[in-house]
Design an enzyme around this catalytic site. Structure first.
Site, PDB file in Angstrom:
ATOM      1  N   PHE A  35       0.839  -1.200   0.000  1.00  0.00           N
ATOM      2  CA  PHE A  35       0.000   0.000   0.000  1.00  0.00           C
ATOM      3  C   PHE A  35       0.876   1.254   0.000  1.00  0.00           C
ATOM      4  CE2 PHE A  35      -2.332   3.453   1.924  1.00  0.00           C
ATOM      5  CZ  PHE A  35      -3.591   3.368   1.325  1.00  0.00           C
ATOM      6  N   ASP A  36       1.848   1.255   0.913  1.00  0.00           N
ATOM      7  CA  ASP A  36       2.718   2.426   1.016  1.00  0.00           C
ATOM      8  C   ASP A  36       3.473   2.683  -0.280  1.00  0.00           C
ATOM      9  OD1 ASP A  36       1.875   2.771   3.537  1.00  0.00           O
ATOM     10  OD2 ASP A  36       3.630   1.885   4.513  1.00  0.00           O
ATOM     11  N   SER A  81     -30.858  17.319  17.725  1.00  0.00           N
ATOM     12  CA  SER A  81     -30.433  16.274  18.650  1.00  0.00           C
ATOM     13  C   SER A  81     -31.668  15.468  19.059  1.00  0.00           C
ATOM     14  CB  SER A  81     -29.724  16.874  19.850  1.00  0.00           C
ATOM     15  OG  SER A  81     -30.611  17.711  20.522  1.00  0.00           O
ATOM     16  N   GLU A 111     -29.937   1.348  16.837  1.00  0.00           N
ATOM     17  CA  GLU A 111     -28.543   1.607  16.448  1.00  0.00           C
ATOM     18  C   GLU A 111     -27.744   1.957  17.691  1.00  0.00           C
ATOM     19  OE1 GLU A 111     -28.593   4.905  13.755  1.00  0.00           O
ATOM     20  OE2 GLU A 111     -30.096   3.949  12.483  1.00  0.00           O
ATOM     21  N   LYS A 113     -25.500   4.271  19.901  1.00  0.00           N
ATOM     22  CA  LYS A 113     -25.306   5.719  19.972  1.00  0.00           C
ATOM     23  C   LYS A 113     -23.809   5.947  20.187  1.00  0.00           C
ATOM     24  CE  LYS A 113     -27.165   9.852  22.148  1.00  0.00           C
ATOM     25  NZ  LYS A 113     -25.915  10.503  22.458  1.00  0.00           N
ATOM     26  N   ASP A 115     -20.393   7.780  20.787  1.00  0.00           N
ATOM     27  CA  ASP A 115     -20.094   8.929  21.639  1.00  0.00           C
ATOM     28  C   ASP A 115     -18.873   9.679  21.128  1.00  0.00           C
ATOM     29  OD1 ASP A 115     -20.385  10.660  23.678  1.00  0.00           O
ATOM     30  OD2 ASP A 115     -19.525   9.359  25.218  1.00  0.00           O
ATOM     31  N   ARG A 134     -21.558  20.173  13.879  1.00  0.00           N
ATOM     32  CA  ARG A 134     -22.933  20.491  14.231  1.00  0.00           C
ATOM     33  C   ARG A 134     -23.111  21.978  14.547  1.00  0.00           C
ATOM     34  NH1 ARG A 134     -27.761  19.202  17.400  1.00  0.00           N
ATOM     35  NH2 ARG A 134     -27.368  20.485  19.203  1.00  0.00           N
ATOM     36  N   GLU A 171     -21.048  10.266  13.046  1.00  0.00           N
ATOM     37  CA  GLU A 171     -20.273  10.600  14.227  1.00  0.00           C
ATOM     38  C   GLU A 171     -18.792  10.384  13.921  1.00  0.00           C
ATOM     39  OE1 GLU A 171     -22.383  11.589  16.450  1.00  0.00           O
ATOM     40  OE2 GLU A 171     -21.394  11.576  18.396  1.00  0.00           O
ATOM     41  N   TYR A 223     -24.983   7.486  10.317  1.00  0.00           N
ATOM     42  CA  TYR A 223     -26.253   6.961  10.824  1.00  0.00           C
ATOM     43  C   TYR A 223     -27.487   7.628  10.227  1.00  0.00           C
ATOM     44  CZ  TYR A 223     -25.251  10.880  13.936  1.00  0.00           C
ATOM     45  OH  TYR A 223     -24.921  12.107  14.433  1.00  0.00           O
ATOM     46  N   LYS A 286     -35.107   4.436  16.055  1.00  0.00           N
ATOM     47  CA  LYS A 286     -35.696   5.264  14.994  1.00  0.00           C
ATOM     48  C   LYS A 286     -36.793   4.495  14.290  1.00  0.00           C
ATOM     49  CE  LYS A 286     -31.203   7.295  14.017  1.00  0.00           C
ATOM     50  NZ  LYS A 286     -30.016   7.197  13.189  1.00  0.00           N
ATOM     51  N   LYS A 310     -29.975   6.105  26.986  1.00  0.00           N
ATOM     52  CA  LYS A 310     -28.594   6.210  27.456  1.00  0.00           C
ATOM     53  C   LYS A 310     -28.271   5.089  28.438  1.00  0.00           C
ATOM     54  CE  LYS A 310     -26.829  10.332  27.466  1.00  0.00           C
ATOM     55  NZ  LYS A 310     -25.791  11.084  26.779  1.00  0.00           N
ATOM     56  N   CYS A 404       1.655  25.531  49.042  1.00  0.00           N
ATOM     57  CA  CYS A 404       2.079  24.565  48.026  1.00  0.00           C
ATOM     58  C   CYS A 404       2.607  23.291  48.702  1.00  0.00           C
ATOM     59  CB  CYS A 404       3.161  25.183  47.141  1.00  0.00           C
ATOM     60  SG  CYS A 404       3.829  24.013  45.956  1.00  0.00           S
ATOM     61  N   CYS A 407       6.583  23.167  47.840  1.00  0.00           N
ATOM     62  CA  CYS A 407       7.589  24.151  48.262  1.00  0.00           C
ATOM     63  C   CYS A 407       7.082  25.062  49.379  1.00  0.00           C
ATOM     64  CB  CYS A 407       8.029  24.994  47.071  1.00  0.00           C
ATOM     65  SG  CYS A 407       6.760  26.156  46.544  1.00  0.00           S
ATOM     66  N   CYS A 422       0.690  28.002  42.481  1.00  0.00           N
ATOM     67  CA  CYS A 422       1.849  28.245  43.339  1.00  0.00           C
ATOM     68  C   CYS A 422       2.694  29.297  42.619  1.00  0.00           C
ATOM     69  CB  CYS A 422       2.651  26.952  43.525  1.00  0.00           C
ATOM     70  SG  CYS A 422       4.287  27.293  44.207  1.00  0.00           S
ATOM     71  N   CYS A 428      10.065  26.064  43.003  1.00  0.00           N
ATOM     72  CA  CYS A 428       9.162  24.949  43.311  1.00  0.00           C
ATOM     73  C   CYS A 428       9.537  23.740  42.446  1.00  0.00           C
ATOM     74  CB  CYS A 428       7.728  25.410  43.063  1.00  0.00           C
ATOM     75  SG  CYS A 428       6.506  24.151  43.367  1.00  0.00           S
TER      76      CYS A 428
HETATM   77  S1  IVH Z   1     -29.643  10.235  14.916  1.00  0.00           S
HETATM   78  C1  IVH Z   1     -32.568  13.503  13.877  1.00  0.00           C
HETATM   79  N1  IVH Z   1     -28.147   8.103  15.374  1.00  0.00           N
HETATM   80  O1  IVH Z   1     -26.272  11.542  19.317  1.00  0.00           O
HETATM   81  C2  IVH Z   1     -31.573  12.421  14.050  1.00  0.00           C
HETATM   82  N2  IVH Z   1     -27.528  10.153  16.409  1.00  0.00           N
HETATM   83  O2  IVH Z   1     -28.674  13.676  20.458  1.00  0.00           O
HETATM   84  C3  IVH Z   1     -30.346  12.856  14.727  1.00  0.00           C
HETATM   85  N3  IVH Z   1     -25.471  10.006  17.752  1.00  0.00           N
HETATM   86  O3  IVH Z   1     -25.945  14.709  18.064  1.00  0.00           O
HETATM   87  C4  IVH Z   1     -29.381  11.925  15.206  1.00  0.00           C
HETATM   88  N4  IVH Z   1     -25.054   7.882  17.365  1.00  0.00           N
HETATM   89  O4  IVH Z   1     -24.257  13.112  17.223  1.00  0.00           O
HETATM   90  C5  IVH Z   1     -28.328   9.419  15.627  1.00  0.00           C
HETATM   91  N5  IVH Z   1     -26.904   6.154  15.647  1.00  0.00           N
HETATM   92  C6  IVH Z   1     -27.088   7.455  15.887  1.00  0.00           C
HETATM   93  C7  IVH Z   1     -26.199   8.194  16.711  1.00  0.00           C
HETATM   94  C8  IVH Z   1     -26.467   9.552  16.956  1.00  0.00           C
HETATM   95  C9  IVH Z   1     -24.644   8.986  17.975  1.00  0.00           C
HETATM   96  C10 IVH Z   1     -25.313  11.359  18.341  1.00  0.00           C
HETATM   97  C11 IVH Z   1     -25.472  12.469  17.347  1.00  0.00           C
HETATM   98  C12 IVH Z   1     -26.489  13.430  17.942  1.00  0.00           C
HETATM   99  C13 IVH Z   1     -26.755  12.860  19.294  1.00  0.00           C
HETATM  100  C14 IVH Z   1     -28.248  12.803  19.518  1.00  0.00           C
END
Ligand code: IVH
Length: 665
Positions: A35-36, A81, A111, A113, A115, A134, A171, A223, A286, A310, A404, A407, A422, A428
Site C-alpha cells: 500500500f505504502d 439532537s 442503532e 449511539k 459517543d 454540528r 459521528e 447513521y 428510529k 442512554k 504549596c 515548596c 503556586c 518549586c
Molecule cells: S440520529 C434527527 N443516530 O447523538 C436524528 N444520532 O442527540 C439525529 N449520535 O448529536 C441523530 N449515534 O451526534 C443518531 N446512531 C445514531 C447516533 C447519533 C450517535 C449522536 C449524534 C447526535 C446525538 C443525539
C-alpha cells in the site's frame, strides 16, 4: 507506457479501493508495505505533474501542514439532537406513543449511539465537497480539510448510481486505543489529558493543523442520510446503500418489530459495548419508514420518530481516604481524591479527579466520606455524590490547601479563576522539573531524557532551569549513580543535536503560558527573531492573526520576568536558533502586504492549503468569511452562490487561480 494522467488516475482508483477494503470492510487484500509503495508512486507522480492535482486524491489524506481557519457554513438541513431517556419505561412510553400516533404497523431500527462528535458530510456528484460540524444546529464549522484525513470517510462514493447531491450525518470518533496513547503523550508533555474520547475527537476535529488530525487516526460511523432523492423509503435500507457507496455503517444496526426485541438489543449492547474499539453511550431508536417519520414530525426540539436510550454510567461506592495536591509545570495546583480501592468497569480505582476548590465545596467533602465514583466515558473517574447520612462525626471537612505541597509557598487564586497557583515558579521543584520535561519533549527540543533522569539531575543540583542542560559536562554525568559512558555520551549528543531545532520549536519549548505549538509558529513568523518578540508590545502582539489578549499578555509577562530573560540569553549564547531560518525568510515577500484574502471553491492548480500558505508567505492575511475588510476572493470552481453574492455586494475583487499566481510571481 501509459501517460502520466492515466497512471495517476489508475493509482488513485487502486488506492481508493484498498482504503475501502482496509478501513470499511476490514479485509485488506495487500500488505501495508505494498500500500505504502503504491501511495509513494502516486505522490511522486503528483509532485511531478501538479497540473493533475485533485483535493480528493487518496494522497491528500496525510493532511497538509498548514493552518486552516474555519469558516461558518449553514446546514442545508438543521442538525437536530434527540430526546434522551434512561429507563425501559421511557422506551416503552416512546414505543406506545409512536404506535398510537401511527395507528398502523411499524418497525424500529435500533442503532448504537456513538459517543463522539457529530458531522454532516456533503457529496456532490459522488465527491466529498464539505464536512461541517454540528455547531448550533443551524450552522457549523467547515472542517473539510480535517475530515479528508479520516480514512473511513470516502473521498469519492463508489458505484454508478450515486445521487447528484446527498448529505450524510454521522459521528466522528477517536478509538479508545488512540485516546489512551494520546493521553499518555499529553501527560509526558505536561499537557492536560483529554477527559474522554468525545472531547478528544471534537478537539482533534477543531485542530488548525490537518497534519495533526491525520496523525490521530479518527474513525467515523454514518447513521443518517438526507437528500431530495433517496434510494429507498426505509432508513435501514438507505444505510445499507450508504454502506455500498463506501461509507462506514455500523454492523450492529437492527430492525425490530416488537418492544421485546428492542429490549433484547439494549441488554445485549449494554454488555457487549465494552468490546467495541470506540466509545458508545447508548442506543438510538428510529422509526424505519421515512413516510412514517414524516407523519410523526417534530416537536419544537426533537424528532417524534426517534429517541436516545442512554446506558447508565457505572457507579461504585467507596471511602475517601485523603485529598492530595499535584503541582503542574505552570504552577497550577490540582486536588486529587485518594480512595479505598474499588472495582469499577473492570479496573481498580484508587484515585479520582477533584478539579478545583469549587468542585470540592459543591460536594461538601469530608475525610472518611462514602463517595460515589463514576466512570462514564471518562478515563479518570470522578466523584459524583456523597452519602452524607453515613458521615462519621470525626470526619474533617476538606479545606483547600493554603500552601504549596511541594515548596510551601502560599497559594494564590486569581479573581474570576477556578484554579489555585503556586507563585514560586523558580523555586518549586515540580514546576522546575515540569518545565524541563516540556522543554525536552519530542515536539519541542526533542532531547532524549526521561522524567527520572531529570529528577536525578535536579536532585544532584545539576539542573535548575532549562539552560543548565547546555552546561552539563561529561564529568557531571559520568559521576552519577548507575551512569555509564554510553548513557553519558548519548545524552550529551542529544543535547548538542537539539541546538539545530527551529526557532518555532525553540519558542514552543520555552513553555510560555498559552503558547502551544501552533501559536509559537504564528509568533515566530510575525516576529522573526526572539529579540523582536521580546520587544513587542501588547498591541503589536494582538495585531497578529489569532493572537488574543490572553496570549499577548502572557507573552509580555514572560519577557518582563528577569529570570526568563536570563534563561533566554543563556540559551542564545549556547547557540539555539532564535531566528527564523533563511529558508523560511528567503521565500517570503510582501507582495500581498495588508491584503485580506478569502479562499472559496475547488482549485485545480494547487490545493487550498497551498494557497493559504502562499498568502501568508507573501505577507497577506487569509480569513474565512467575507467582510468589508476583504480585498480579494480567490475563487475556484463551485464557489457558493451566497458568497459570490456577498462578495459582489461589498465590491470585493474576485480573482481566479491564474490571476493570483501572477500577483505573487
Ligand atoms: S440520529 C434527527 N443516530 O447523538 C436524528 N444520532 O442527540 C439525529 N449520535 O448529536 C441523530 N449515534 O451526534 C443518531 N446512531 C445514531 C447516533 C447519533 C450517535 C449522536 C449524534 C447526535 C446525538 C443525539
Amino acid at each position: 507506457m501509459k501517460n502520466p494522467k492515466d497512471q495517476i488516475e489508475q493509482l488513485r482508483s487502486q488506492l481508493h479501493e484498498h482504503n475501502h477494503n482496509y478501513y470499511i470492510l476490514s479485509e485488506p487484500t495487500i500488505s501495508d508495505f505494498e500500500f505504502d509503495s503504491l501511495m509513494q508512486q502516486l505522490i511522486d507522480l503528483e509532485n511531478q505533474y501538479p497540473e493533475y492535482n485533485d483535493v480528493n486524491s487518496p494522497s491528500k489524506r496525510v493532511g497538509s501542514d498548514i493552518n486552516a481557519s474555519f469558516q461558518q457554513v449553514e446546514h442545508s438541513y438543521p442538525m437536530l439532537s434527540l430526546q434522551n431517556t434512561y429507563s425501559h419505561e421511557e422506551v416503552s412510553e416512546f414505543y406506545n406513543r409512536v404506535k398510537r400516533a401511527l395507528n398502523e404497523d411499524f418497525e424500529i431500527v435500533c442503532e448504537l449511539k456513538f459517543d463522539g462528535t457529530s458531522i454532516s458530510l456533503i457529496y456532490e456528484n459522488g465527491r466529498l465537497t464539505r464536512a461541517i460540524t454540528r455547531g448550533d444546529g443551524k450552522e457549523g464549522d467547515d472542517v473539510t480539510d480535517n475530515v479528508r484525513t479520516i480514512s473511513s470517510v470516502p473521498l469519492l462514493l463508489r458505484g454508478d448510481n450515486v445521487p447528484e447531491h446527498i448529505v450524510f450525518r454521522g459521528e466522528i470518533l477517536l478509538p479508545w486505543s488512540v485516546f489512551k496513547q494520546l493521553n499518555k503523550e499529553r501527560e509526558q508533555q505536561n499537557e492536560p489529558p483529554f477527559a474522554n474520547p468525545r472531547n478528544a475527537a471534537s478537539g482533534t476535529l477543531k485542530q488548525l493543523n490537518p497534519k495533526i488530525v491525520a496523525s490521530r487516526k479518527l474513525d467515523s460511523y454514518i447513521y443518517f442520510m438526507l437528500g431530495d432523492v433517496l434510494p429507498t423509503g426505509s432508513h435501514f435500507e438507505n444505510l445499507k446503500v450508504a454502506s455500498k457507496w463506501g461509507l462506514k455503517v455500523s454492523k450492529a444496526n437492527k430492525k425490530c418489530t416488537s418492544l421485546q426485541e428492542v429490549y433484547e438489543f439494549l441488554a445485549h449492547w449494554d454488555v457487549e459495548r465494552e468490546n467495541l474499539p470506540v466509545a458508545t453511550d447508548g442506543v438510538v431508536l428510529k422509526v424505519d419508514s421515512l413516510q412514517q417519520q414524516r407523519n410523526l414530525g417534530f416537536t419544537s426540539k426533537f424528532p417524534r420518530w426517534a429517541i436516545a436510550y442512554k446506558f447508565s454510567a457505572e457507579q461504585a461506592i467507596t471511602k475517601l481516604e485523603s485529598v492530595t495536591y499535584q503541582v503542574g509545570r505552570t504552577g497550577a495546583v490540582t486536588p486529587v481524591a485518594n480512595l479505598e480501592a474499588v472495582l469499577l468497569s473492570g479496573t481498580t480505582v484508587r484515585r479520582a479527579s477533584l478539579y478545583n476548590e469549587d468542585a470540592i465545596l459543591a460536594l461538601d467533602l469530608h475525610i472518611g466520606d462514602n463517595v460515589y465514583v463514576e466512570k462514564g466515558g471518562e478515563i479518570i473517574p470522578k466523584i459524583t455524590a456523597v452519602d452524607k447520612d453515613a458521615r462519621q462525626p470525626e470526619g474533617e471537612k476538606i479545606i483547600f490547601a493554603t500552601h504549596c505541597p511541594a515548596c510551601s509557598a502560599p497559594l494564590v487564586r486569581d479573581e474570576g479563576e477556578s484554579a489555585h497557583y503556586c507563585p514560586n515558579a523558580t523555586g518549586c521543584p515540580p514546576q522546575i522539573k515540569g518545565r524541563i520535561e516540556h522543554f525536552v519533549s519530542r515536539k519541542a527540543m526533542n532531547i532524549t531524557v526521561g522524567p527520572e533522569t531529570i529528577s536525578l539531575l535536579f536532585d544532584n543540583k545539576l539542573l535548575h532551569d532549562v539552560a543548565d542542560l547546555y552546561d552539563l559536562t561529561y564529568s557531571d554525568l559520568i559521576n552519577l549513580e548507575r551512569w555509564g559512558e554510553t548513557s553519558t555520551n548519548n545524552l550529551l549528543q542529544s543535547i548538542e543535536q537539539s541546538k539545530s531545532v527551529s526557532y518555532e520549536r525553540a519558542l514552543f519549548a520555552l513553555g510560555i503560558r498559552f503558547v502551544g505549538e501552533t501559536v509559537a509558529a504564528k509568533l515566530a513568523h510575525a516576529f522573526p527573531t526572539i529579540n523582536l518578540l521580546r520587544e513587542a508590545t501588547l498591541e503589536e502582539l494582538m495585531n497578529v492573526d489569532e493572537i488574543g489578549d490572553r496570549i499577548a499578555q502572557s507573552v509580555v509577562d514572560f519577557f518582563n520576568n528577569e529570570n526568563h530573560l536570563n534563561v533566554v540569553n543563556r540559551l542564545q549564547s549556547h547557540g539555539l536558533h532564535f531566528a527564523l531560518s533563511d529558508e523560511s525568510l528567503s521565500s517570503k515577500t510582501d507582495k500581498l502586504e495588508g491584503k485580506t484574502i478569502v479562499i472559496s471553491g475547488v482549485f485545480s492548480l494547487h490545493s487550498r492549503d497551498e494557497y493559504k500558505a502562499m498568502i501568508i508567505q507573501h505577507g497577506g492575511k487569509n480569513t474565512g468569511s467575507i467582510s468589508k475588510k476583504t480585498d480579494y476572493i480567490l475563487a475556484g470552481d463551485n464557489m457558493g452562490p451566497a458568497k459570490l453574492e456577498k462578495g459582489e455586494k461589498l465590491g470585493v475583487k474576485i480573482i481566479d487561480e491564474q490571476t493570483f499566481l501572477k500577483m505573487i510571481e
